[in-house]
Design a protein around this motif. Structure first.
Motif, mmCIF file in Angstrom:
data_model
loop_
_atom_site.group_PDB
_atom_site.id
_atom_site.type_symbol
_atom_site.label_atom_id
_atom_site.label_comp_id
_atom_site.label_asym_id
_atom_site.label_seq_id
_atom_site.Cartn_x
_atom_site.Cartn_y
_atom_site.Cartn_z
ATOM 1 N N ALA A 25 0.836 -1.200 0.000
ATOM 2 C CA ALA A 25 0.000 0.000 0.000
ATOM 3 C C ALA A 25 0.876 1.257 0.000
ATOM 4 O O ALA A 25 1.997 1.228 0.501
ATOM 5 C CB ALA A 25 -0.904 0.004 1.238
ATOM 6 N N PRO A 26 0.353 2.343 -0.565
ATOM 7 C CA PRO A 26 1.124 3.594 -0.577
ATOM 8 C C PRO A 26 1.339 4.115 0.839
ATOM 9 O O PRO A 26 0.391 4.176 1.623
ATOM 10 C CB PRO A 26 0.229 4.553 -1.378
ATOM 11 N N MET A 27 2.584 4.478 1.155
ATOM 12 C CA MET A 27 2.866 4.998 2.500
ATOM 13 C C MET A 27 3.904 6.110 2.470
ATOM 14 O O MET A 27 5.061 5.888 2.094
ATOM 15 C CB MET A 27 3.323 3.864 3.418
ATOM 16 N N THR A 28 3.478 7.267 2.918
ATOM 17 C CA THR A 28 4.364 8.419 3.075
ATOM 18 C C THR A 28 5.388 8.111 4.159
ATOM 19 O O THR A 28 5.022 7.689 5.254
ATOM 20 C CB THR A 28 3.511 9.644 3.465
ATOM 21 N N ARG A 29 6.656 8.313 3.865
ATOM 22 C CA ARG A 29 7.701 8.080 4.861
ATOM 23 C C ARG A 29 8.575 9.313 5.098
ATOM 24 O O ARG A 29 9.474 9.281 5.931
ATOM 25 C CB ARG A 29 8.565 6.874 4.445
ATOM 26 N N VAL A 226 -6.798 4.109 -9.493
ATOM 27 C CA VAL A 226 -7.405 5.168 -8.684
ATOM 28 C C VAL A 226 -7.664 4.634 -7.285
ATOM 29 O O VAL A 226 -8.181 3.519 -7.128
ATOM 30 C CB VAL A 226 -8.741 5.640 -9.300
ATOM 31 N N ARG A 227 -7.307 5.432 -6.260
ATOM 32 C CA ARG A 227 -7.586 5.030 -4.874
ATOM 33 C C ARG A 227 -8.715 5.892 -4.295
ATOM 34 O O ARG A 227 -8.695 7.117 -4.448
ATOM 35 C CB ARG A 227 -6.334 5.198 -4.009
ATOM 36 N N LEU A 228 -9.652 5.240 -3.639
ATOM 37 C CA LEU A 228 -10.833 5.906 -3.071
ATOM 38 C C LEU A 228 -11.037 5.443 -1.630
ATOM 39 O O LEU A 228 -10.706 4.308 -1.291
ATOM 40 C CB LEU A 228 -12.089 5.521 -3.877
ATOM 41 N N LEU A 286 -8.367 -4.217 -2.501
ATOM 42 C CA LEU A 286 -8.983 -3.903 -1.206
ATOM 43 C C LEU A 286 -7.885 -3.673 -0.168
ATOM 44 O O LEU A 286 -6.819 -4.295 -0.236
ATOM 45 C CB LEU A 286 -9.884 -5.050 -0.748
ATOM 46 N N ASN A 287 -8.159 -2.799 0.774
ATOM 47 C CA ASN A 287 -7.164 -2.489 1.809
ATOM 48 C C ASN A 287 -7.805 -2.155 3.137
ATOM 49 O O ASN A 287 -8.966 -1.762 3.205
ATOM 50 C CB ASN A 287 -6.294 -1.290 1.363
ATOM 51 N N ALA A 288 -6.962 -2.274 4.094
ATOM 52 C CA ALA A 288 -7.056 -1.852 5.480
ATOM 53 C C ALA A 288 -7.383 -3.010 6.401
ATOM 54 O O ALA A 288 -8.423 -3.670 6.291
ATOM 55 C CB ALA A 288 -8.033 -0.709 5.712
ATOM 56 N N GLY A 289 -6.406 -3.258 7.276
ATOM 57 C CA GLY A 289 -6.577 -4.216 8.353
ATOM 58 C C GLY A 289 -6.601 -5.673 7.913
ATOM 59 O O GLY A 289 -7.149 -6.517 8.629
ATOM 60 N N TYR A 290 -5.996 -5.987 6.780
ATOM 61 C CA TYR A 290 -6.043 -7.375 6.300
ATOM 62 C C TYR A 290 -4.979 -8.256 6.958
ATOM 63 O O TYR A 290 -3.852 -7.810 7.201
ATOM 64 C CB TYR A 290 -5.843 -7.425 4.775
#
Ligand SMILES: Cc1cc2nc3c(=O)[nH]c(=O)nc-3n(C[C@H](O)[C@H](O)[C@H](O)COP(=O)(O)O)c2cc1C
Length: 353
Positions: A25-29, A226-228, A286-290
């Protein structure tokens, strides 16, 4: 497809064939001083190249879209050269990498963008603060973009997409999630324009659809995802009618041959993922908490085609191998998420061979 899809099996995404369905997943570092990608970042991404697809940290398509300290961009030659080295290194390991185009809009302080004034759809500040070298600061009121500036902004996304491909990256992800500039246009509390860019759901969706179309025209739809994050209030987003906002978004993205649509934590009152499944016509991430079990279940059921993992990728460079072997996952250290050097970035070990 004849076989049941598997997390560790190959999948087509645009023109690419990915070796597995696991996405970083995209992550700002915040490790790009001068907003230019560097050798440390190349090492970090290369360590994670066994992901089916890497989506990079949020990367500014324009100088007034940086917002946070030390995030990379894709609007000048030095940045293109920096990304070129990263693309080459990731490809040499057999990986694939899309740059996430993130314009932060009103989630910005001028000192993180060489004094440039934050801009947004309307002159409405987000409630919230930003971490700066001088301490926490209230987010300022942005200047509302003129219609001519909106047209220029759309061209900035197209040019950043061209720059990504020129750098050898495999494509771009338009960051329409989490209340940044496209998300600000979508949200009635951040967008109170009375021209064609505000008002109805169709009008509020126009900016996101226009930048996506411009990027697709510039580099080919199969290279643009596209991310939503429908219904997600992050960054002071308040949308009382998620269905009215996201139905035209999904309709506008459908049937265009885009690389994918990527949902972050979509738990709105209506089944937006089901709507995308019915109409979009391409892969859904799909993302988050997988975890592994939930990832396999959602892929086997056809709810999604790929699963993105965020924080577990920070601390497990060999996440694919660990999931495959059911090996324990290392926990990430939040103190080193943003800024600094190799510590908490490139020093998480792989499993012993
Ligand atoms: C340190 C950090 C930075 C993040 N930066 C971004 C970003 O630049 N763009 C984005 O779309 N999401 C960003 N996210 C959100 C992640 O992509 C992901 O949605 C989130 O971590 C949830 O996935 P997880 O439960 O697997 O961690 C960030 C998350 C973390 C932990």
């Amino acid at each position: 497809m004849t076989e049941t899809p598997d997390l560790f099996g190959a999948v087509k995404l645009g023109a690419l064939t990915l070796p597995n369905r696991i996405v970083m997943a995209p992550m700002t570092r915040s490790r790009a001083p001068g907003n230019v990608p560097n050798a440390l970042m190349a090492e970090y991404y290369t360590q994670r190249a066994s992901a089916g697809l890497i989506v990079t940290e949020g990367t500014a398509p324009a100088a007034n879209g940086r917002g946070y300290s030390d995030i990379p961009g894709l609007y000048n030659e030095a940045q293109v050269e920096g990304w070129r080295a990263i693309a080459q290194a990731v490809h040499a390991k057999g990986g694939h990498i899309f740059a996430q185009l993130m314009h932060v809009g009103r989630i910005a302080v001028p000192e993180h963008q060489d004094g440039l004034e934050p801009v947004g759809p309307s002159a409405i500040a987000a409630k919230g603060q930003m971490y700066t070298a001088g301490g926490m600061k209230d987010l300022p009121t942005p200047r509302a973009l003129t219609e001519a500036e909106i047209e220029q902004m759309i061209e900035s996304y197209a040019q950043a997409a061209r720059n990504a491909v020129a750098a050898g990256l495999d494509g771009v992800e338009i960051h329409g999630a989490n209340g940044y500039l496209p998300g600000q246009f979508l949200a009635p509390n951040a967008n109170q324009r009375t021209d064609k860019w505000g008002g109805s759901g169709e009008n509020r969706a126009r900016f996101l659809l226009a930048i996506t179309e411009a990027a697709a025209k510039a580099i080919g739809a199969e290279r643009v995802g596209v991310r939503l994050s429908p219904g997600n209030p992050f960054n002071d987003i308040n949308d009382p009618d998620v269905e009215g906002t996201y139905t035209p978004v999904i309709q506008g993205l459908s049937g265009k041959g885009l690389a994918y649509v990527h949902f972050l934590d979509a738990k709105p009152a209506f089944d937006v993922i089901g709507l995308a499944r019915k109409h979009f016509g391409g892969p859904i991430i799909l993302n988050a908490g997988y975890d592994k079990a939930r990832a396999q279940a959602d892929i086997a059921s056809g709810r999604g085609d790929l699963i993105a993992f965020g924080s577990s990728y920070i601390s497990n460079p060999d996440l694919v191998e660990r999931l495959k072997q059911d090996a324990p996952l290392a926990a990430p250290d939040q103190a080193t998420f943003y800024g600094g050097g190799a510590k908490g970035y490139t020093d998480y070990p792989k499993l012993a061979a």
